[in-house]
Design a protein around this motif. Structure first.
Motif, short mmCIF file in Angstrom:
data_model
loop_
_atom_site.label_atom_id
_atom_site.label_comp_id
_atom_site.label_asym_id
_atom_site.label_seq_id
_atom_site.Cartn_x
_atom_site.Cartn_y
_atom_site.Cartn_z
N TYR A 343 0.84 -1.20 0.00
CA TYR A 343 0.00 0.00 0.00
C TYR A 343 0.87 1.25 0.00
CZ TYR A 343 -2.84 3.81 1.90
OH TYR A 343 -3.44 5.02 2.09
N THR A 344 0.49 2.24 -0.80
CA THR A 344 1.13 3.55 -0.72
C THR A 344 0.18 4.61 -1.24
OG1 THR A 344 3.07 4.88 -1.32
CG2 THR A 344 2.21 3.41 -3.00
N GLY A 345 0.29 5.80 -0.68
CA GLY A 345 -0.45 6.92 -1.21
C GLY A 345 0.24 7.48 -2.44
N LEU A 346 -0.51 8.18 -3.26
CA LEU A 346 0.03 8.85 -4.45
C LEU A 346 -0.29 10.33 -4.36
CD1 LEU A 346 -1.01 6.42 -7.35
CD2 LEU A 346 1.27 6.71 -6.37
N SER A 347 0.71 11.15 -4.63
CA SER A 347 0.51 12.59 -4.63
C SER A 347 1.02 13.16 -5.94
CB SER A 347 1.25 13.25 -3.45
OG SER A 347 2.65 13.04 -3.57
N SER A 348 0.49 14.30 -6.30
CA SER A 348 0.97 14.99 -7.49
C SER A 348 2.38 15.50 -7.24
CB SER A 348 0.05 16.16 -7.85
OG SER A 348 -1.24 15.69 -8.16
N VAL A 349 3.21 15.49 -8.25
CA VAL A 349 4.58 15.97 -8.10
C VAL A 349 4.56 17.43 -7.69
CG1 VAL A 349 6.73 16.48 -9.33
CG2 VAL A 349 5.54 14.32 -9.74
N GLY A 350 5.24 17.73 -6.58
CA GLY A 350 5.28 19.09 -6.08
C GLY A 350 4.33 19.34 -4.93
N LYS A 351 3.39 18.41 -4.68
CA LYS A 351 2.44 18.56 -3.58
C LYS A 351 2.68 17.43 -2.59
CE LYS A 351 -1.12 20.75 -6.44
NZ LYS A 351 -2.53 20.69 -6.91
N GLU A 352 3.13 17.80 -1.39
CA GLU A 352 3.61 16.80 -0.46
C GLU A 352 2.64 16.49 0.67
OE1 GLU A 352 7.35 18.17 0.90
OE2 GLU A 352 8.36 17.93 -1.02
N GLU A 353 1.71 17.38 0.98
CA GLU A 353 0.86 17.20 2.14
C GLU A 353 -0.40 16.39 1.84
OE1 GLU A 353 1.33 17.94 5.38
OE2 GLU A 353 3.37 18.42 4.78
N SER A 354 -0.84 16.38 0.60
CA SER A 354 -2.10 15.71 0.27
C SER A 354 -1.89 14.70 -0.84
CB SER A 354 -3.15 16.73 -0.16
OG SER A 354 -2.74 17.40 -1.34
N SER A 374 -8.87 11.77 -2.84
CA SER A 374 -7.98 12.78 -2.26
C SER A 374 -7.98 12.64 -0.75
CB SER A 374 -8.44 14.19 -2.66
OG SER A 374 -9.74 14.44 -2.18
N GLY A 375 -6.87 12.99 -0.15
CA GLY A 375 -6.78 12.88 1.30
C GLY A 375 -5.41 13.21 1.81
N ALA A 376 -5.10 12.66 2.97
CA ALA A 376 -3.85 12.99 3.67
C ALA A 376 -2.76 11.99 3.35
CB ALA A 376 -4.09 13.01 5.17
N THR A 377 -1.53 12.46 3.31
CA THR A 377 -0.40 11.55 3.23
C THR A 377 -0.20 10.88 4.58
OG1 THR A 377 1.21 13.23 3.90
CG2 THR A 377 0.71 13.06 1.54
N GLU A 378 0.59 9.83 4.58
CA GLU A 378 0.86 9.14 5.84
C GLU A 378 1.53 10.08 6.84
OE1 GLU A 378 1.41 8.11 2.78
OE2 GLU A 378 1.51 5.92 2.58
N TYR A 379 2.41 10.94 6.35
CA TYR A 379 3.10 11.87 7.24
C TYR A 379 2.12 12.86 7.85
CZ TYR A 379 6.19 15.62 8.83
OH TYR A 379 6.80 16.57 9.59
N ALA A 380 1.18 13.38 7.03
CA ALA A 380 0.19 14.33 7.54
C ALA A 380 -0.69 13.67 8.59
CB ALA A 380 -0.65 14.88 6.38
#
Length: 544
Positions: A343-354, A374-380
């Motif tokens: 499992y891993t989240g995916l974010s748009s390049v350049g956007k780290e929080e979501s 859309s949602g939160a990264t594991e770090y957030a």
């Protein structure tokens, strides 16, 4: 004489490289034979007698024999360096890299992969805590701690229960020499119950000896043992320690091939190596035993997912249009029917929080499903959970995704500086401001549901349809106070479960008595004690 000595020294160096370094590097398929051939040609050029005539000396050229050797070696070097460069660079093969992960399906219902789970099956022990618990049980065994150390833990399902498993390894050459038959067993730590810690030293009354391992020497070293038993030119990756359902220890080694020139590593099957006898069995992906949890190495999957998101519009995409990247890394999660996923989240390049969504990759078949949410990264999510108890200074563990009452939810533990679990936290994947914490998993779930029910249900429209309504009569009711909050437990006529709700949910709960008619709603879940989402006492305010 000097020439003979030099050749002898070169042969010794070559033997050392062949026996010690090459099994570790593992060039895979044609790379190793070509490298050895190149070294042979290089030795011939260096030590062959160059007979140069006076005319040749004047023209400064090699003899015909040495010319042939030189051009063969030069051509071989070009083949080893230039050809891989041209056939493997993403600049020329971006489409092949982008498609290496395979077809990515769009997911619509997370329960198809991660089934709803009861609280006692949620993972509360991470690898760091497993190591602390393992070292504690090793330290309790007289003289064992001085003979062996705990290796790397691997999480896996054993008889449908989740465990961290790690072998005992040699601590040095002399320890290995004195215990060449192997180390005495392995450690099992339950991933769902930190009190369940076992040191396994016998199976069916026979003592365990982990002879083949990374910390052994000569023929007992696991990678060298595999290398010299028919797999010298096979791509090998991930020497993971796993046990079968009977408790027998094995090393699971992924076989792979290069699919894009000299790159593009892709798993093709596994080797199971008996950690006691060294017996090797080879399987392809389809017939690998069910007790083997992972075939696809985490490094392969992570690289292929990043390539899939990076080269969505080819190599020359300097505006980063539609580019995606993985978030904090990959986590192993489990579903039903022996299924496990990276499992891993995916974010748009350049956007780290979501995140724009997340993916689940089958650890055996590499089937990939992309959930656009859309949602939160594991770090957030970790930061949000830590912020809820910031006065305590606890640290959140790596979030594990679950389906909690049809809500995609991160579950994590909150630990003190000593690595001990003090509290638990649940954070909504779609909105990291929805957080519940508690001293027990039950308290955490209740707090999480209260926050979620007060939030906008538009966050997860499916949660509305998952609620069940019930009208009945109270048969028993009692109160309990936890962390300053009053909770009311009650049963109703013709329904087997116990219900619970807080005074914050309804002011009518504290004055409800046996025999009152009530109307409640709740999420359909697997728990014996069910949290109510709404509560109404039909007897209060009723005209007489």
């Amino acid at each position: 004489m000097k020439k003979t000595i030099l050749i002898f020294i070169l042969l010794l160096i070559g033997f050392f490289l062949f026996y010690n370094i090459l099994p570790v590097i593992n060039y895979g398929f044609v790379g190793l034979p070509l490298l050895l051939l190149f070294l042979i040609f290089l030795a011939i050029i260096i030590f062959s007698k160059v007979e140069v005539t006076a005319k040749a000396r004047k023209l400064n050229v090699f003899s015909r024999t040495n010319k042939i050797l030189f051009f063969l070696s030069f051509g071989l070097m070009l083949y080893l360096l230039i050809v891989p460069l041209l056939t493997s660079l993403p600049m020329f093969r971006s489409s092949a890299y982008q498609k290496l992960i395979g077809k990515v399906e769009n997911g619509d219902d997370l329960k198809n992969h991660i089934a709803p789970i009861s609280l006692d099956k949620i993972r509360v022990v991470d690898e760091e805590l497993a190591m602390l618990l393992g070292e504690k049980i090793i330290g309790s065994q007289p003289s064992l701690g001085s003979q062996a150390e705990i290796g790397e833990f691997t999480i896996q399902k054993v008889n449908d229960e989740l465990y961290w498993v790690a072998p005992l390894l040699h601590t040095g050459f002399f320890k290995w020499y004195n215990n060449s038959k192997g180390t005495p067993g392995y450690v099992m730590v339950s991933a769902t119950n930190e009190r369940d810690v076992k040191l396994i030293q016998n199976i069916n009354g026979k003592p365990l000896k982990i002879k083949f391992q990374p910390s052994a020497y000569f023929g007992s070293r696991i990678d060298r043992h595999v290398y010299f038993n028919g797999y010298a030119t096979t791509g090998l990756e991930d020497f993971n320690f796993e046990i079968d359902d009977a408790g027998n220890p094995y090393w699971i080694v992924t076989k792979y091939k290069k699919t894009i020139g000299f790159a593009g590593n892709d798993a093709t099957g596994v080797l199971t190596v008996d950690a006691q006898t060294g017996e090797i069995k080879e399987y392809n992906i389809d017939n690998t035993p069910l007790w083997v949890d992972r075939i696809q190495p985490i490094s392969f999957v992570e690289e292929q997912l990043n390539d899939w998101g990076e080269y969505v519009h080819g190599y020359w995409n300097f505006s980063n249009e539609n580019k995606l990247q993985t978030t904090e890394g990959l986590t192993l999660v489990y579903g039903e029917n022996h299924k496990s996923y990276w499992y891993t989240g995916l974010s748009s390049v350049g956007k780290e929080e979501s995140t724009v969504g997340f993916v689940l990759v089958d650890t055996r078949t590499k089937e990939t499903t992309y959930y656009k949410q859309s949602g939160a990264t594991e770090y957030a999510a970790q930061s949000s959970a830590e912020g809820k108890v910031q006065e305590k200074g606890y640290h959140a563990s790596l979030p594990i995704p679950y389906v909690i009452n049809n809500i995609p939810t991160y579950v994590m533990t909150l630990k003190d500086d000593g690595g001990l679990v003090k509290m638990f936290a649940m954070v909504s994947i779609s909105d990291y401001t929805i957080v519940g914490v508690g001293n027990t998993m039950r308290e955490t779930l209740m707090a999480y549901k209260n926050v979620y029910n007060m939030a906008d249900n538009g966050i997860n429209p499916e949660s509305i349809t998952s609620k069940k309504s019930l009208k009945s009569v109270v048969t028993r009711i009692s109160s309990d106070v936890k962390n300053g909050n009053s909770f009311y437990y009650f049963t109703v006529k013709d329904y087997p479960n116990i219900f619970v709700g807080s005074s914050q949910l309804s002011n009518e709960l504290p004055v409800t008595v046996v025999g009152d008619s009530i109307a409640i709603s709740f999420d359909v879940d697997l728990e014996e004690v069910i949290d109510v989402s709404s509560f109404e006492n039909k007897n209060i305010g009723k005209k007489k």
